[in-house]
Structures are given as C-alpha cells and as structure tokens.
Design an enzyme around this catalytic site. Sequence first.
Site, PDB file in Angstrom:
ATOM      1  NE  ARG A 135      11.139 -64.671 -57.715  1.00 31.71           N
ATOM      2  CZ  ARG A 135      11.955 -63.545 -58.328  1.00 31.71           C
ATOM      3  NH1 ARG A 135      11.211 -62.961 -59.252  1.00 31.71           N
ATOM      4  NH2 ARG A 135      13.141 -63.106 -57.794  1.00 31.71           N
TER       5      ARG A 135
ATOM      6  CB  CYS B 102      12.247 -57.885 -62.312  1.00 35.73           C
ATOM      7  SG  CYS B 102      11.817 -56.715 -61.113  1.00 35.73           S
TER       8      CYS B 102
ATOM      9  CG  ASP C 218       9.226 -55.929 -50.493  1.00 33.98           C
ATOM     10  OD1 ASP C 218      10.263 -56.430 -50.089  1.00 33.98           O
ATOM     11  OD2 ASP C 218       9.231 -55.366 -51.670  1.00 33.98           O
TER      12      ASP C 218
ATOM     13  CE  LYS D 186      11.655 -62.531 -51.697  1.00 30.00           C
ATOM     14  NZ  LYS D 186      12.812 -61.709 -52.449  1.00 30.00           N
ATOM     15  CG  ASN D 187      14.080 -59.673 -49.402  1.00 33.07           C
ATOM     16  OD1 ASN D 187      14.110 -60.751 -50.434  1.00 33.07           O
ATOM     17  ND2 ASN D 187      13.123 -58.653 -49.558  1.00 33.07           N
TER      18      ASN D 187
ATOM     19  NE  ARG E 224      14.133 -53.987 -58.825  1.00 35.86           N
ATOM     20  CZ  ARG E 224      13.798 -55.081 -57.833  1.00 35.86           C
ATOM     21  NH1 ARG E 224      12.919 -55.985 -58.479  1.00 35.86           N
ATOM     22  NH2 ARG E 224      14.494 -55.495 -56.962  1.00 35.86           N
TER      23      ARG E 224
HETATM   24  C1  EPZ Z   1      15.494 -55.139 -52.095  1.00 40.65           C
HETATM   25  O1  EPZ Z   1      15.613 -55.208 -53.511  1.00 40.65           O
HETATM   26  C2  EPZ Z   1      14.612 -56.127 -51.844  1.00 40.65           C
HETATM   27  N1  EPZ Z   1      15.106 -57.526 -52.488  1.00 40.65           N
HETATM   28  C3  EPZ Z   1      13.299 -56.077 -52.453  1.00 40.65           C
HETATM   29  O2  EPZ Z   1      12.338 -57.128 -52.346  1.00 40.65           O
HETATM   30  C4  EPZ Z   1      12.903 -54.744 -51.965  1.00 40.65           C
HETATM   31  O3  EPZ Z   1      11.219 -54.352 -52.421  1.00 40.65           O
HETATM   32  C5  EPZ Z   1      13.867 -53.507 -52.172  1.00 40.65           C
HETATM   33  O4  EPZ Z   1      14.990 -54.004 -51.471  1.00 40.65           O
HETATM   34  C6  EPZ Z   1      13.319 -52.444 -51.361  1.00 40.65           C
HETATM   35  O5  EPZ Z   1      13.307 -52.631 -49.625  1.00 40.65           O
HETATM   36  C7  EPZ Z   1      16.097 -58.290 -51.915  1.00 40.65           C
HETATM   37  O6  EPZ Z   1      16.503 -57.985 -50.822  1.00 40.65           O
HETATM   38  C8  EPZ Z   1      16.369 -59.609 -52.612  1.00 40.65           C
HETATM   39  P1  EPZ Z   1      16.874 -51.438 -53.774  1.00 40.65           P
HETATM   40  P2  EPZ Z   1      16.752 -54.059 -54.294  1.00 40.65           P
HETATM   41  O7  EPZ Z   1      18.300 -51.517 -54.493  1.00 40.65           O
HETATM   42  O8  EPZ Z   1      17.991 -54.493 -53.400  1.00 40.65           O
HETATM   43  C9  EPZ Z   1      16.677 -48.160 -57.309  1.00 40.65           C
HETATM   44  C10 EPZ Z   1      10.736 -58.636 -52.623  1.00 40.65           C
HETATM   45  O9  EPZ Z   1       9.472 -58.693 -53.005  1.00 40.65           O
HETATM   46  N2  EPZ Z   1      18.138 -48.285 -57.302  1.00 40.65           N
HETATM   47  O10 EPZ Z   1      16.868 -50.844 -52.513  1.00 40.65           O
HETATM   48  O11 EPZ Z   1      16.860 -54.369 -55.765  1.00 40.65           O
HETATM   49  C11 EPZ Z   1      15.853 -49.220 -57.729  1.00 40.65           C
HETATM   50  O12 EPZ Z   1      15.371 -49.107 -58.698  1.00 40.65           O
HETATM   51  C12 EPZ Z   1      11.782 -57.888 -53.209  1.00 40.65           C
HETATM   52  O13 EPZ Z   1      11.285 -59.513 -51.712  1.00 40.65           O
HETATM   53  C13 EPZ Z   1      18.754 -47.471 -58.256  1.00 40.65           C
HETATM   54  O14 EPZ Z   1      18.321 -46.723 -58.855  1.00 40.65           O
HETATM   55  O15 EPZ Z   1      16.156 -52.679 -53.901  1.00 40.65           O
HETATM   56  C14 EPZ Z   1      14.656 -49.006 -56.681  1.00 40.65           C
HETATM   57  O16 EPZ Z   1      13.689 -48.023 -57.350  1.00 40.65           O
HETATM   58  C15 EPZ Z   1      11.054 -56.929 -54.203  1.00 40.65           C
HETATM   59  N3  EPZ Z   1      20.067 -48.032 -58.677  1.00 40.65           N
HETATM   60  C16 EPZ Z   1      15.170 -48.417 -55.458  1.00 40.65           C
HETATM   61  O17 EPZ Z   1      16.619 -48.093 -55.880  1.00 40.65           O
HETATM   62  C17 EPZ Z   1      20.679 -48.991 -57.995  1.00 40.65           C
HETATM   63  O18 EPZ Z   1      21.865 -49.005 -58.457  1.00 40.65           O
HETATM   64  C18 EPZ Z   1      15.129 -49.735 -54.477  1.00 40.65           C
HETATM   65  O19 EPZ Z   1      16.007 -50.497 -54.844  1.00 40.65           O
HETATM   66  C19 EPZ Z   1      19.858 -49.781 -57.149  1.00 40.65           C
HETATM   67  C20 EPZ Z   1      18.716 -49.458 -56.836  1.00 40.65           C
END
Ligand code: EPZ
Length: 415
Positions: free
Chosen positions: A396, A116, A305, A22-23, A121
């Site tokens: 999802r 979410c 995850d 998915k990701n 997020r």
């Molecule tokens: C991706 O989310 C994945 N989703 C998530 O999978 C996965 O858990 C996550 O990466 C971590 O591996 C997709 O790829 C569609 P991040 P993403 O930006 O990109 C903070 C699933 O179950 N952050 O690496 O949103 C954020 O709050 C989903 O398949 C900021 O602070 O993850 C979090 O604490 C859930 N500011 C951490 O970084 C920002 O601008 C990780 O977020 C962006 C993120």
Amino acid sequence: MEKYIVNGGKKLSGRVRVHGAKNAVLPIMAASILSGDKCRVFDCPKLSDVKNTMKILERLGCEVILSDDILEIDSQGIKAWEISEELMREMRSSIIFLGALVSKMGRARLCAPGGCELGNRPIDLHLKALKQLGIEIREENGFIEATAERMHPADIHLDFPSVGATENIILASVCIRGETTVSNAAKEPEITDMCDFLNKMGADIEGAGTEFIRIKGVPHLHGAQHKVVPDRIVAATLMCSAMTTKSEIELLNVRSEHLGAIVSVLRDCGAKIEFFRDKMYIRAPEKIKSTDMIKTQVYPGFPTDAQSPVMAALCFSQGTSVIVENIFESRYKIIPELSKMGADILQDGRVAVIKGSSLCGAHVRAMDLRGGAALTVAALGADGQSEISGVHYIERGYVQLDNMLREIGADIKSI
Ligand code: EPZ
C-alpha cells in the site's frame, strides 16, 4: 506476492532512490477533479492505494492512465458523486474526496470509512469543519450524504491538527467566493505539496505548512502538472534498514527539511547522516545507542508513520529505549510479531519499552502498512531466515520494497 523471505545479517551498500510520497499523491489525485481538465503528476508511486484511487476516479467518470511514474488524469468527463462502499472500505483515506466532490459536483455520497488496522479512525473534525462551510451532512446507515446549496467561507479552528480534515477543508473551500481560514491546521509537507498543486491549478492558498492557512476562493481551476515530493516515511524506513544491518547507504531524492525529527533520533542512536542537495548519506554505528524517549507527534514532531521502523531498529540497540505513541491507539500490533524474533518489548497503553539485544529470524505477519515495513527492516538484521506474510499491507505504501532493498544488497525475495 504475499510473502517475503529474508536471510538476515547481510550488510547493505550502494544507493537507492526514494519514490514520490503516497500521502501527497492521494490528496493530489482528489484535488485533480476540481480542474475539470487534464492534469499530469510526475513521480507518482505505483502503489495499491494509488491504484484504488485511480479506480475511484474512473468510477466518477475521469480518464486515468499511469505509465511508469507519470499519472495522467482527465476529469472533463466527471459526472458522478458517489464512492462505492467496496472502494471506501479498501482505503479510508478516500474520505478526502468528500470535500473535492462537494466543491465540484455540489454533492457527495460515500460510506463512513470506519476503523482500520490502526484503530478507530473518526472523521468528526472533517464533518464539523465542512458544516461550517455551509455543507449539509446527513449520516445514515453508515453512509454520508453531503449537499451544498449555499456554501460560504468560514473561519475554521481545528480542535486537533488533523491531516485529512485540513485537506478536506482546503478542497471544499478553494472555489468558495471569499476567504476561508483554518487555524490549528496540520503542517505536514504532503499538505503543502497538495496546495502547491492547487495553486498551479489557479487556486489562491497561503500559509500551507503553517498552523494558519488562508484560502481565497477563485471562480474556477484549470489543469496543471506537478512533481510529487519524496516520501519521507519511505526514506525513514530505508534509513532504519541501514541501522539494523549496521551498513552505510546513500538515498537519492530526499528533502532534508522533511526529515528533521527522524534524523535527530537516528543521530542520537549513533548514526552519521549527511545531506548533499537531494541526496543523503547514512552510516550506522557498530553499536546502536538506545534513546531516552521518542514521542510521536504531529509534524514537525516525530512522525507516527516512522515509529514502527524505528522500533525495529531499537531492538538491536544497547540499552533500553521508550516510545510513546500519541497519534494512533493501535500502532503496537507489531510488538507480538517482533517478540517472535526475540525482541524484549514491554507495552502499557501508549508506552512501549524496548530492551535492545539481537533478533533471530522467525515467521511473522504484517498487520498494517508501517508494521509490515518494520518487520522487514528487523528481518534484515536478524540472524537466520524470516518469513513475512501480509505483504499486501506493505504494497500500500512502498513500491516493491523487496526490490529496493535487493538493490542495496539485501537477501530478500517475494514468494
Ligand atoms: C494521515 O492520516 C496519513 N494518511 C497517515 O498515514 C498518518 O499517519 C496521519 O495522517 C498522521 O500523520 C494519509 O495522508 C493518507 P489525522 P489521517 O486525521 O489524515 C484523529 C500511513 O501509514 N482524528 O491527522 O487519517 C485520528 O483518530 C498513514 O501512510 C479525529 O479524532 O490522520 C488520529 O488519532 C497511516 N477526528 C489523529 O486524529 C478526525 O476527524 C490523526 O489523524 C480526524 C482525525
């Protein structure tokens, strides 16, 4: 279907295929609009998140068809640059269209994704990085408007290796003349897969999968074909279903190099795991050993995850295990639901202490994608019948999880 009914305690056996990630496919779908051409994606999982992203592509003016697991996207007719609030609310990860739309259309308008099920997020890292590329960002009334009169390359350092921010930077800069670099980039395999697809489209990206990525801008991109990498979290979830039922199963379509942290933890718990090319064999121990401490981290550390499915497996262990969730603040909504099944889990902030025992079937509710999968995994090993509601969360990220599990002998049905 909105509920699963699971009769636990049945051993699993046989083999099951892991579907495409998915990701990986979601950013690849966003990347496809940069071609203004026809793209074909193989092993595309028919997930609700994919269907939502197809709707976004159609609203932007693309033609999209998913038949079996082959996704065809024709972005020659792309003409819009806005993503509606209803579609953004459906799926916060649509924020990765921001970089692709500004790159392709010179502008983008979408609503801030907001929080979410996993908690707040933020997208501050995305916006800070895009501004460094000369993109003007205006935020008002919950909407983000981005315009790019004069984009320029930049050397961007991410304060945190955000997956989505790394993807947005790459999508925004891939056609900016000059060289853009990203340091402290996220290294997840799904980013590498998106970059492999972009390079097939004619991009010039080096270093994907490392913390330093170099993007040399090219004048234009063309259509391409690509097969999506296997979903490492689906693989982890199926491995945990072998653990909770004390079974041995075979997984097809796995990449051993993407599963290191998960394999290490489950081997510590007593699992026998072997790889043969793109297949894996896992045999669970009769008695699952507890682990001292699991800390979720960015790749290649233990993935957030996979945390909930592993927590479900640890509920059946001998002894006490500790999990520290360092990525998302609300990844523990599953704990009260597991407690309804008799789990003994103490939580204090980001720390969860799991005292293993056995579980009984119960009526439980999925609160998020991976939590819902974990409740299903727990129900397989529990004594008696469980009813799991909120299956729309599970759909999802898993293509018919009930069918996958039934294929290897689980007593599970949807109602
Ligand atoms: C991706 O989310 C994945 N989703 C998530 O999978 C996965 O858990 C996550 O990466 C971590 O591996 C997709 O790829 C569609 P991040 P993403 O930006 O990109 C903070 C699933 O179950 N952050 O690496 O949103 C954020 O709050 C989903 O398949 C900021 O602070 O993850 C979090 O604490 C859930 N500011 C951490 O970084 C920002 O601008 C990780 O977020 C962006 C993120």
